[in-house]
Design an enzyme around this catalytic site. Structure first.
Site, PDB file in Angstrom:
ATOM      1  N   TYR A  18      41.067  63.248  47.311  1.00 27.62           N
ATOM      2  CA  TYR A  18      39.882  63.833  47.938  1.00 27.62           C
ATOM      3  C   TYR A  18      39.852  65.357  47.758  1.00 27.62           C
ATOM      4  CZ  TYR A  18      39.102  59.240  49.931  1.00 27.62           C
ATOM      5  OH  TYR A  18      38.884  57.891  50.072  1.00 27.62           O
ATOM      6  N   TYR A 146      37.545  51.930  58.428  1.00 29.84           N
ATOM      7  CA  TYR A 146      38.076  52.335  57.122  1.00 29.84           C
ATOM      8  C   TYR A 146      39.185  51.357  56.735  1.00 29.84           C
ATOM      9  CZ  TYR A 146      40.408  54.883  53.419  1.00 29.84           C
ATOM     10  OH  TYR A 146      40.973  55.221  52.215  1.00 29.84           O
ATOM     11  N   ASP A 246      43.353  44.463  60.328  1.00 29.06           N
ATOM     12  CA  ASP A 246      43.931  45.498  59.475  1.00 29.06           C
ATOM     13  C   ASP A 246      44.812  46.386  60.353  1.00 29.06           C
ATOM     14  OD1 ASP A 246      44.525  47.748  58.016  1.00 29.06           O
ATOM     15  OD2 ASP A 246      42.479  48.124  57.327  1.00 29.06           O
ATOM     16  N   LYS A 275      51.781  51.118  55.081  1.00 28.39           N
ATOM     17  CA  LYS A 275      52.193  52.430  55.582  1.00 28.39           C
ATOM     18  C   LYS A 275      53.613  52.452  56.129  1.00 28.39           C
ATOM     19  CE  LYS A 275      47.659  54.505  56.539  1.00 28.39           C
ATOM     20  NZ  LYS A 275      47.705  55.469  55.444  1.00 28.39           N
TER      21      LYS A 275
END
Length: 427
Positions: A18, A146, A246, A275
């Site tokens: 990004y 997200y 999620d 993660k």
């Protein structure tokens, strides 16, 4: 090389996430990391408030995780997982099945969180195809959610705030329900169910609902009522729709429960993990499902699940994941999270009185200061570094999710540094 030489080569060749190559934001070369500290190439030291995008549970350079990697590297670093298996993967899958919410005893390993979401979506689609209902091929996601940067995952991210609106015409078209307004710890507002209930009941092509339990992460760091999650589980059961949770950001204790689904005492049909799985050491993810999903897929036309990453079940990653989970269970992680939550609640509270601040919210090991307007990254990032802390804001959100091992003094440095920087931003 000098720091400036490193940065020059970085600006010339390295494309960071990004970021623009035409007007790059500041980057800071790290020479080493230990505990909760990042040691910069220029001699400065930063206290890490980000856990390297929420993944480093036990701090950097942990001797037991280092040893697990070294031991495994002497045996084998990788073998293909098609037709072969190995003890680290078997141990990891067995452990995940034991620790996860009830019924999730089938584990598919992959490379990253985004891929674990892709796998979950493919499981849902292949399940319904196997049931003779291929028309059930769309997903309901929550606004402000997200789920990752790959194409399937992008399609279930918020189409406006999810950073992927540029690709809207290229993505699978999904349904988006309003996010719940009821905050965590509050009773569910009845109107919070109107949007998702209408979408489920009026659309027969829905394969699954996908959501981030309790905490929406990169889409807004919103913490919502556990009663909403419980009600969605009931809606999915009533309308014969799968539920995908999620927990890539929330798994392994971050919210105060080992898995955020436990706040609502529910079990999804499919669970995504990533993660924190390896304690931030290596990329690894897992998608768990119940026997209903796995049996349904395997009794279908293909007879197998149609996915197979090259580095699936990587032994190095599995070995360090096993050690990270063992370390988590041996530590008083609940006590660590409670202490972090109490300190964040107390020390971030003064931010509420700043005119620049719209909201402050804390849950478990997550602290969020929401600003009224997004500051330029080239302004706020160096200011935070000047305070000796590593905090990476996005949009209006200045947030921290520190390693569980952080002590009170270092956490105070983070909260005080945030207050100082935010207080000097223009309102």
């Amino acid at each position: 090389m000098s720091t400036e030489q490193l940065l020059q080569q970085d600006r010339t060749h390295v494309w960071h996430p990004y970021s623009s190559l035409l007007s790059p934001t500041p980057t800071y070369p790290v020479s080493r990391a230990e505990g909760v500290r990042l040691y910069l190439h220029d001699g400065r030291t930063l206290i890490d408030g980000m856990s390297s995008w929420w993944s480093v549970l036990h701090g950097y350079n942990h001797p037991r995780l280092n040893a697990a990697l070294a031991r495994q590297s002497q045996a084998m670093s990788h073998v293909m997982f098609g037709g072969l298996t190995h003890e680290p993967a078997i141990e990891l899958c067995t452990t995940l099945a034991r620790l996860s919410p009830p019924g999730l005893d089938k584990v598919f390993l992959s490379d990253s969180g985004s891929v674990s979401v892709e796998v979950a979506m493919k499981m849902a689609l292949q399940y319904w195809h196997s049931q003779g209902k291929p028309q059930k091929h769309r997903f309901i996601a929550l606004k402000n959610g997200y789920h990752g940067d790959t194409f399937g995952a992008m399609s279930v991210c918020d189409p406006v705030t999810g950073m992927h609106h540029l690709f809207a015409d290229n993505l699978m078209q999904q349904y988006f329900a309003e996010r719940p307004t009821s905050r965590f710890g509050e009773p569910l507002a009845a109107q919070d169910l109107n949007s998702i209930e209408q979408l489920i009941s009026q659309n027969s092509d829905v394969a699954a609902v996908i959501l981030e339990p309790i905490v929406q992460g990169a889409g807004g760091m919103w913490m919502y009522s556990a009663e909403y999650l419980k009600a969605v589980r009931e809606l999915c059961d009533r309308h014969d729709v799968l539920l995908i949770a999620d927990e890539i950001a929330t798994g392994f204790g971050r919210t105060g429960k080992l898995f955020a689904c436990e706040h609502a005492d529910i079990s999804p049909d499919i669970l995504c993990l990533g993660k924190t799985l390896t304690g931030g050491y290596m990329t690894l993810a897992a998608t768990l499902c119940n026997a209903k999903v796995s049996d349904g897929i395997c009794r279908g036309e293909a007879g197998v699940f149609m996915h197979g990453p090259t580095f699936m079940g990587n032994p190095l990653a599995c070995a360090v994941a096993n050690e990270s989970i063992a370390l988590l269970q041996e530590n008083d992680w609940q006590g660590q999270i409670k202490a972090i939550e109490a300190q964040l609640t107390h020390e971030l509270a003064p931010c509420r009185d700043l005119p620049q601040v719209e909201d402050v919210r804390v849950l478990g090991g997550i602290g969020v200061v929401q600003l009224r307007q997004a500051p330029p990254m080239e302004v706020i990032q160096p200011a935070l570094v000047d305070q000796g802390i590593w905090v990476r804001p996005f949009g209006k959100l200045v947030y921290i999710m520190p390693p569980y091992c952080i002590n009170k003094a270092d956490l105070r440095s983070l909260t005080q540094g945030i207050y100082k920087v935010v207080s000097h931003l223009s309102s």
